[in-house]
Motif scaffolding. Sequence first.
Motif, mmCIF file in Angstrom:
data_model
loop_
_atom_site.group_PDB
_atom_site.id
_atom_site.type_symbol
_atom_site.label_atom_id
_atom_site.label_comp_id
_atom_site.label_asym_id
_atom_site.label_seq_id
_atom_site.Cartn_x
_atom_site.Cartn_y
_atom_site.Cartn_z
ATOM 1 N N ALA A 25 0.833 -1.208 0.000
ATOM 2 C CA ALA A 25 0.000 0.000 0.000
ATOM 3 C C ALA A 25 0.868 1.258 0.000
ATOM 4 O O ALA A 25 0.600 2.213 -0.747
ATOM 5 C CB ALA A 25 -0.936 -0.010 1.202
ATOM 6 N N VAL A 26 1.901 1.270 0.821
ATOM 7 C CA VAL A 26 2.789 2.433 0.885
ATOM 8 C C VAL A 26 3.515 2.622 -0.443
ATOM 9 O O VAL A 26 3.615 3.740 -0.962
ATOM 10 C CB VAL A 26 3.792 2.285 2.051
ATOM 11 C CG1 VAL A 26 4.900 3.317 1.971
ATOM 12 C CG2 VAL A 26 3.070 2.386 3.380
ATOM 13 N N GLY A 27 4.015 1.536 -1.009
ATOM 14 C CA GLY A 27 4.721 1.621 -2.286
ATOM 15 C C GLY A 27 3.821 2.084 -3.418
ATOM 16 O O GLY A 27 4.221 2.901 -4.251
ATOM 17 N N ALA A 28 2.601 1.570 -3.444
ATOM 18 C CA ALA A 28 1.657 1.989 -4.487
ATOM 19 C C ALA A 28 1.329 3.469 -4.342
ATOM 20 O O ALA A 28 1.238 4.195 -5.339
ATOM 21 C CB ALA A 28 0.384 1.146 -4.412
ATOM 22 N N THR A 66 1.674 -0.329 -9.538
ATOM 23 C CA THR A 66 1.935 -1.763 -9.344
ATOM 24 C C THR A 66 3.409 -2.016 -9.083
ATOM 25 O O THR A 66 3.774 -2.778 -8.178
ATOM 26 C CB THR A 66 1.470 -2.557 -10.579
ATOM 27 O OG1 THR A 66 0.089 -2.299 -10.792
ATOM 28 C CG2 THR A 66 1.694 -4.040 -10.396
ATOM 29 N N LEU A 67 4.262 -1.371 -9.863
ATOM 30 C CA LEU A 67 5.706 -1.517 -9.661
ATOM 31 C C LEU A 67 6.104 -1.054 -8.266
ATOM 32 O O LEU A 67 6.854 -1.735 -7.562
ATOM 33 C CB LEU A 67 6.474 -0.731 -10.723
ATOM 34 C CG LEU A 67 7.991 -0.747 -10.582
ATOM 35 C CD1 LEU A 67 8.529 -2.151 -10.823
ATOM 36 C CD2 LEU A 67 8.622 0.251 -11.530
ATOM 37 N N ILE A 71 7.751 -3.431 -5.325
ATOM 38 C CA ILE A 71 9.086 -3.148 -4.784
ATOM 39 C C ILE A 71 9.025 -2.950 -3.268
ATOM 40 O O ILE A 71 9.819 -3.534 -2.520
ATOM 41 C CB ILE A 71 9.695 -1.906 -5.469
ATOM 42 C CG1 ILE A 71 10.061 -2.248 -6.911
ATOM 43 C CG2 ILE A 71 10.921 -1.409 -4.720
ATOM 44 C CD1 ILE A 71 10.465 -1.045 -7.744
ATOM 45 N N GLU A 72 8.097 -2.144 -2.797
ATOM 46 C CA GLU A 72 8.011 -1.855 -1.364
ATOM 47 C C GLU A 72 7.561 -3.085 -0.574
ATOM 48 O O GLU A 72 8.044 -3.321 0.532
ATOM 49 C CB GLU A 72 7.065 -0.683 -1.120
ATOM 50 C CG GLU A 72 7.057 -0.184 0.296
ATOM 51 C CD GLU A 72 8.344 0.508 0.715
ATOM 52 O OE1 GLU A 72 8.594 0.566 1.939
ATOM 53 O OE2 GLU A 72 9.086 0.997 -0.141
ATOM 54 N N PHE A 77 8.954 -7.212 3.276
ATOM 55 C CA PHE A 77 8.966 -8.628 3.652
ATOM 56 C C PHE A 77 10.377 -9.091 3.967
ATOM 57 O O PHE A 77 10.595 -9.803 4.948
ATOM 58 C CB PHE A 77 8.357 -9.503 2.552
ATOM 59 C CG PHE A 77 8.414 -10.963 2.902
ATOM 60 C CD1 PHE A 77 7.573 -11.490 3.856
ATOM 61 C CD2 PHE A 77 9.340 -11.795 2.299
ATOM 62 C CE1 PHE A 77 7.634 -12.831 4.208
ATOM 63 C CE2 PHE A 77 9.408 -13.133 2.637
ATOM 64 C CZ PHE A 77 8.557 -13.651 3.594
ATOM 65 N N ARG A 78 11.353 -8.703 3.142
ATOM 66 C CA ARG A 78 12.734 -9.097 3.418
ATOM 67 C C ARG A 78 13.224 -8.526 4.740
ATOM 68 O O ARG A 78 13.914 -9.205 5.494
ATOM 69 C CB ARG A 78 13.657 -8.685 2.268
ATOM 70 C CG ARG A 78 13.468 -9.579 1.047
ATOM 71 C CD ARG A 78 14.443 -9.271 -0.065
ATOM 72 N NE ARG A 78 14.142 -7.953 -0.624
ATOM 73 C CZ ARG A 78 15.044 -6.987 -0.791
ATOM 74 N NH1 ARG A 78 16.278 -7.184 -0.458
ATOM 75 N NH2 ARG A 78 14.686 -5.829 -1.306
#
Length: 126
Positions: A25-28, A66-67, A71-72, A77-78
């Motif tokens: 959500a933050v990345g989008a 979407t990209l 990515i975020e 997750f990592r």
Amino acid sequence: MAPHGFSRTDEELSAAQSETLRGAAVGAAKFGIATAFLGLCATLYSPVYRSLTIQFKVYLQVSGMTLGGWIEADKRFRAWENMRVREKRRLNALERDEGVWREWEKMVEKEVVGKGHGDEKKAGVK
């Protein structure tokens, strides 16, 4: 079996999922704002962009979002997974240290009890 020998509980899976969704959500949102700004600039300065259909402009906007989400989400997750690995290593080290401490306490107890009985025999106490 889970990779690297780590088993995942339902709580861990739920925490990983929620962290990943927050990242998406933050990345989008981040990339959505950036692509909206770029779209506005392109609309103002590029005749080629102005000639594109609205469907293609929406496609470009959604592609950027979407990209960014992908990515975020991956980054979050990592980071979460690395935190869990460090936490498990720390807990394993604490358990190992506690075991060493218990062994040392047993050894000291045996020495104290052994010396205590020896002193009583020497003093003639029954």
